[in-house]
Scaffold this motif. Sequence first.
Motif, PDB file in Angstrom:
ATOM      1  N   VAL A  60       0.866  -1.183   0.000  1.00  0.00           N
ATOM      2  CA  VAL A  60       0.000   0.000   0.000  1.00  0.00           C
ATOM      3  C   VAL A  60       0.901   1.230   0.000  1.00  0.00           C
ATOM      4  O   VAL A  60       2.071   1.153   0.359  1.00  0.00           O
ATOM      5  N   ALA A  61       0.345   2.347  -0.416  1.00  0.00           N
ATOM      6  CA  ALA A  61       1.147   3.563  -0.514  1.00  0.00           C
ATOM      7  C   ALA A  61       0.326   4.767  -0.093  1.00  0.00           C
ATOM      8  O   ALA A  61      -0.909   4.745  -0.113  1.00  0.00           O
ATOM      9  N   SER A  62       1.033   5.812   0.265  1.00  0.00           N
ATOM     10  CA  SER A  62       0.404   7.086   0.611  1.00  0.00           C
ATOM     11  C   SER A  62       1.327   8.189   0.123  1.00  0.00           C
ATOM     12  O   SER A  62       2.548   8.065   0.219  1.00  0.00           O
ATOM     13  N   TYR A  63       0.738   9.238  -0.429  1.00  0.00           N
ATOM     14  CA  TYR A  63       1.561  10.348  -0.907  1.00  0.00           C
ATOM     15  C   TYR A  63       0.836  11.677  -0.754  1.00  0.00           C
ATOM     16  O   TYR A  63      -0.391  11.737  -0.691  1.00  0.00           O
ATOM     17  N   GLN A  64       1.632  12.727  -0.703  1.00  0.00           N
ATOM     18  CA  GLN A  64       1.117  14.092  -0.593  1.00  0.00           C
ATOM     19  C   GLN A  64       0.470  14.466  -1.930  1.00  0.00           C
ATOM     20  O   GLN A  64       0.983  14.116  -2.996  1.00  0.00           O
ATOM     21  N   ASN A  65      -0.664  15.158  -1.892  1.00  0.00           N
ATOM     22  CA  ASN A  65      -1.473  15.347  -3.092  1.00  0.00           C
ATOM     23  C   ASN A  65      -0.830  16.146  -4.226  1.00  0.00           C
ATOM     24  O   ASN A  65      -1.318  16.108  -5.348  1.00  0.00           O
ATOM     25  N   ASP A  66       0.274  16.852  -3.985  1.00  0.00           N
ATOM     26  CA  ASP A  66       0.961  17.516  -5.094  1.00  0.00           C
ATOM     27  C   ASP A  66       1.568  16.507  -6.069  1.00  0.00           C
ATOM     28  O   ASP A  66       1.915  16.854  -7.199  1.00  0.00           O
ATOM     29  N   LEU A  67       1.688  15.246  -5.644  1.00  0.00           N
ATOM     30  CA  LEU A  67       2.183  14.181  -6.523  1.00  0.00           C
ATOM     31  C   LEU A  67       1.089  13.577  -7.391  1.00  0.00           C
ATOM     32  O   LEU A  67       1.366  12.767  -8.274  1.00  0.00           O
ATOM     33  N   GLU A  68      -0.165  13.945  -7.159  1.00  0.00           N
ATOM     34  CA  GLU A  68      -1.277  13.304  -7.863  1.00  0.00           C
ATOM     35  C   GLU A  68      -1.179  13.409  -9.390  1.00  0.00           C
ATOM     36  O   GLU A  68      -1.363  12.397 -10.072  1.00  0.00           O
ATOM     37  N   PRO A  69      -0.867  14.563  -9.983  1.00  0.00           N
ATOM     38  CA  PRO A  69      -0.753  14.583 -11.455  1.00  0.00           C
ATOM     39  C   PRO A  69       0.299  13.599 -11.977  1.00  0.00           C
ATOM     40  O   PRO A  69       0.074  12.908 -12.984  1.00  0.00           O
ATOM     41  N   PHE A  70       1.435  13.508 -11.298  1.00  0.00           N
ATOM     42  CA  PHE A  70       2.506  12.579 -11.659  1.00  0.00           C
ATOM     43  C   PHE A  70       2.022  11.141 -11.562  1.00  0.00           C
ATOM     44  O   PHE A  70       2.247  10.316 -12.461  1.00  0.00           O
ATOM     45  N   MET A  71       1.339  10.794 -10.474  1.00  0.00           N
ATOM     46  CA  MET A  71       0.851   9.437 -10.260  1.00  0.00           C
ATOM     47  C   MET A  71      -0.255   9.073 -11.258  1.00  0.00           C
ATOM     48  O   MET A  71      -0.252   7.981 -11.827  1.00  0.00           O
ATOM     49  N   VAL A  72      -1.188   9.995 -11.477  1.00  0.00           N
ATOM     50  CA  VAL A  72      -2.279   9.741 -12.418  1.00  0.00           C
ATOM     51  C   VAL A  72      -1.718   9.495 -13.813  1.00  0.00           C
ATOM     52  O   VAL A  72      -2.119   8.548 -14.501  1.00  0.00           O
ATOM     53  N   ARG A  73      -0.771  10.324 -14.223  1.00  0.00           N
ATOM     54  CA  ARG A  73      -0.188  10.171 -15.561  1.00  0.00           C
ATOM     55  C   ARG A  73       0.533   8.829 -15.680  1.00  0.00           C
ATOM     56  O   ARG A  73       0.436   8.160 -16.716  1.00  0.00           O
ATOM     57  N   GLY A  74       1.219   8.422 -14.648  1.00  0.00           N
ATOM     58  CA  GLY A  74       1.878   7.121 -14.663  1.00  0.00           C
ATOM     59  C   GLY A  74       0.883   5.985 -14.817  1.00  0.00           C
ATOM     60  O   GLY A  74       1.108   5.036 -15.581  1.00  0.00           O
ATOM     61  N   ARG A  75      -0.249   6.071 -14.083  1.00  0.00           N
ATOM     62  CA  ARG A  75      -1.269   5.019 -14.189  1.00  0.00           C
ATOM     63  C   ARG A  75      -1.873   4.981 -15.592  1.00  0.00           C
ATOM     64  O   ARG A  75      -2.120   3.907 -16.145  1.00  0.00           O
ATOM     65  N   GLU A  76      -2.116   6.166 -16.172  1.00  0.00           N
ATOM     66  CA  GLU A  76      -2.675   6.226 -17.529  1.00  0.00           C
ATOM     67  C   GLU A  76      -1.734   5.562 -18.534  1.00  0.00           C
ATOM     68  O   GLU A  76      -2.161   4.752 -19.367  1.00  0.00           O
ATOM     69  N   LEU A  77      -0.463   5.915 -18.465  1.00  0.00           N
ATOM     70  CA  LEU A  77       0.513   5.369 -19.415  1.00  0.00           C
ATOM     71  C   LEU A  77       0.706   3.870 -19.221  1.00  0.00           C
ATOM     72  O   LEU A  77       0.854   3.125 -20.197  1.00  0.00           O
ATOM     73  N   LYS A  78       0.664   3.416 -17.976  1.00  0.00           N
ATOM     74  CA  LYS A  78       0.797   1.979 -17.699  1.00  0.00           C
ATOM     75  C   LYS A  78      -0.398   1.231 -18.290  1.00  0.00           C
ATOM     76  O   LYS A  78      -0.244   0.158 -18.877  1.00  0.00           O
ATOM     77  N   GLN A  79      -1.587   1.814 -18.141  1.00  0.00           N
ATOM     78  CA  GLN A  79      -2.790   1.188 -18.681  1.00  0.00           C
ATOM     79  C   GLN A  79      -2.734   1.119 -20.211  1.00  0.00           C
ATOM     80  O   GLN A  79      -3.301   0.220 -20.823  1.00  0.00           O
ATOM     81  N   GLU A  80      -2.023   2.054 -20.823  1.00  0.00           N
ATOM     82  CA  GLU A  80      -1.847   2.039 -22.280  1.00  0.00           C
ATOM     83  C   GLU A  80      -0.825   0.983 -22.707  1.00  0.00           C
ATOM     84  O   GLU A  80      -0.590   0.790 -23.898  1.00  0.00           O
TER      85      GLU A  80
END
Length: 195
Positions: A79-99
């Motif tokens: 499990v992981a937890s991160y400060q919300n300023d990382l959210e754009p970075f994390m979301v983009r990573g998930r999108e690219l991984k899904q691609e």
Amino acid sequence: MKTSLFTTFLLLIFIKGFSQEIPSKEVQIKTAVLAAPEEKRAEATVYGYDSNGTFTVLRKGSNEMICIADDPNSPGFSVASYQNDLEPFMVRGRELKQEGKSFQEIFDTREAEAKSGKLKMPKDGATLYVLTADEENYSPATGEVSDTYLRYVVYLPWATSESTGLPLKPSAPGMPWIMDPGTHRAHIMITPPRN
């Protein structure tokens, strides 16, 4: 006909044996927040998986922390937890991984987007906490987890060894060091020694 029924039966056993049951929403929230600092857990946003296995928001929070539940299709417990300023970075990573992009393709895409300003990165740094355990130490039914290991990652985009005074690799157990220096993904790694 008998062969067809037997084949169908074996296929169902195979699928049942290899498909993972999604833990309840309550269990996912209970375990996801374990990665966050204790005083931040109650108000953190939590992402996890619905009954179909779709990644979704399980609980909307009111503080700056985002927690990610264990992926039931991955081995072990993480499990992981991160400060919300990382959210754009994390979301983009998930999108690219899904691609279907590889690690290097994801890195290169986010690097280019961060340099262009399209991908917003934390200006003052942001911390990621990752809590793991071996599969036998986690019960998806109850959310009980034991013998955990917590590591820390502090993202400092574009930071270098020279700008931080940190080495490029640890020379002692638990010593902080900088990884991916000079890139959008530059981060301080802190991996405490395991007992």
